[in-house]
Design a protein around this motif. Structure first.
Motif, short mmCIF file in Angstrom:
data_model
loop_
_atom_site.label_atom_id
_atom_site.label_comp_id
_atom_site.label_asym_id
_atom_site.label_seq_id
_atom_site.Cartn_x
_atom_site.Cartn_y
_atom_site.Cartn_z
N PHE A 1 -4.71 -3.83 1.05
CA PHE A 1 -5.56 -3.20 1.24
C PHE A 1 -5.20 -2.37 -0.56
O PHE A 1 -3.91 -2.31 -0.79
CB PHE A 1 -5.71 -1.96 1.85
N GLU A 2 -6.12 -2.18 -1.14
CA GLU A 2 -5.92 -1.96 -2.44
C GLU A 2 -6.72 -0.54 -2.68
O GLU A 2 -7.84 -0.18 -2.42
CB GLU A 2 -6.41 -2.76 -3.65
N PRO A 3 -5.94 0.49 -3.43
CA PRO A 3 -4.79 0.67 -4.24
C PRO A 3 -3.27 0.89 -3.25
O PRO A 3 -2.37 0.96 -3.66
CB PRO A 3 -4.91 1.35 -5.16
N ASN A 4 -3.90 1.31 -2.11
CA ASN A 4 -2.67 2.20 -1.22
C ASN A 4 -2.18 1.46 -0.26
O ASN A 4 -1.30 2.12 0.62
CB ASN A 4 -3.32 3.42 -0.87
N GLY A 5 -2.57 0.14 0.14
CA GLY A 5 -1.72 -0.58 1.12
C GLY A 5 -0.30 -1.07 0.57
O GLY A 5 -0.06 -2.25 0.60
N THR A 6 0.62 -0.03 0.36
CA THR A 6 1.75 -0.26 -0.40
C THR A 6 3.02 -0.57 0.56
O THR A 6 4.00 -0.68 0.16
CB THR A 6 2.23 0.74 -1.00
N ASN A 7 2.79 -0.41 1.84
CA ASN A 7 3.71 -0.79 2.91
C ASN A 7 3.59 -2.36 3.32
O ASN A 7 2.60 -2.66 4.05
CB ASN A 7 3.56 0.07 4.10
N GLY A 8 4.29 -3.19 2.76
CA GLY A 8 4.20 -4.70 2.93
C GLY A 8 4.26 -4.87 4.25
O GLY A 8 5.17 -4.39 5.08
N ILE A 9 3.56 -5.95 4.61
CA ILE A 9 3.34 -6.53 6.12
C ILE A 9 4.11 -7.79 6.19
O ILE A 9 3.25 -8.76 5.48
CB ILE A 9 2.03 -6.11 6.82
N ASP A 10 4.97 -8.07 6.66
CA ASP A 10 5.54 -9.59 6.95
C ASP A 10 5.66 -10.24 8.22
O ASP A 10 5.51 -9.71 9.09
CB ASP A 10 7.01 -9.67 6.41
#
Length: 237
Positions: free
Chosen positions: A182-191
């Motif tokens: 998600f842009e711009p606030n999906g800053t918690n990476g999902i692995d």
């Protein structure tokens, strides 16, 4: 009495018969068709198709990561392939999440790629959702556009029925999917574990349930039965 028997026979004949389930997971049952890769904008020429995990992130130390995932050789005449005369009833994609994160947007890929050569730069500054490189709109979104750990660690099962149907009917070319943050606030990476994950059971798993397409005479029998139902209902009126 005869009409009831005919109706029952029609409904029975029209029901999906001899359903089968196919599973596609790298290294399981001889399958060798999964590819995935993380493309890092912070290292735009790096080839990372060998890594044991992939990461979708809007800000990995200030730079986004995009991921590509595909399953090849799904359709054909071999034992563990979806046959021409079969229709997709349901399909799921199972991922083993190793790091909780914001979320993922899934897009059909429209241009070909290979995990051995796909980088941020070779894909043209990451994935472009322009209707040429990838579809303009996501077909599935999970999570939210914030920094919360919306998608928890553990097993994640996603409904990919429509995605497989599009591949089967030729609506998309079968180049897999782009997984974007998600842009711009999906800053918690999902692995999650990749096709190169150490444990085969942790690798991405595509499960597809199919059933044979009914023959024309089956439809004729069903219509005859339904016609009798309508006729009986009218007589009662």
């Amino acid at each position: 009495m005869l009409s009831k028997s005919l109706i029952a026979a029609a409904l029975f004949a029209a029901a999906p018969a001899f359903a089968a389930t196919y599973t596609f997971q790298q290294g399981a049952g001889g399958y060798d068709g999964t590819m995935d890769v993380t493309m890092y904008s912070s290292d735009p020429d790096a080839s990372s198709g060998y890594e044991q995990e992939v990461s979708i992130d809007a800000s990995d130390n200030g730079s986004p990561n995009h991921v590509l995932l595909r399953f090849d050789n799904l359709f054909g005449s071999a034992a563990n392939q979806i046959k021409t005369g079969e229709t997709v009833v349901s399909a799921t994609l199972t991922l083993q999440i190793t790091s909780a994160g914001s979320g993922i947007r899934f897009y059909d890929m429209l241009s070909d790629w290979n995990s051995a050569s796909a980088t941020w730069n070779t894909m043209g500054d990451g994935i472009q959702t322009d209707g040429i490189e990838a579809a303009a709109l996501p077909f599935l979104t999970i999570g939210s556009n914030n920094s919360d750990p919306n998608i928890e660690s553990g097993t994640l099962v996603l409904d990919f029925t429509d995605a497989l149907r599009r591949m089967q009917d030729g609506g998309v070319p079968g180049y897999g999917w782009a997984l974007l943050p998600f842009e711009p606030n999906g800053t918690n990476g999902i692995d999650f574990y990749s096709a190169e994950g150490f444990m085969v059971s942790d690798r991405p798993l595509l499960t597809v349930e199919v059933a044979p397409v009914p023959e024309p005479e089956t439809y004729a029998l069903l219509l005859a039965g339904l016609g009798l139902i309508v006729l009986r209902a009218r007589r009662r009126d």
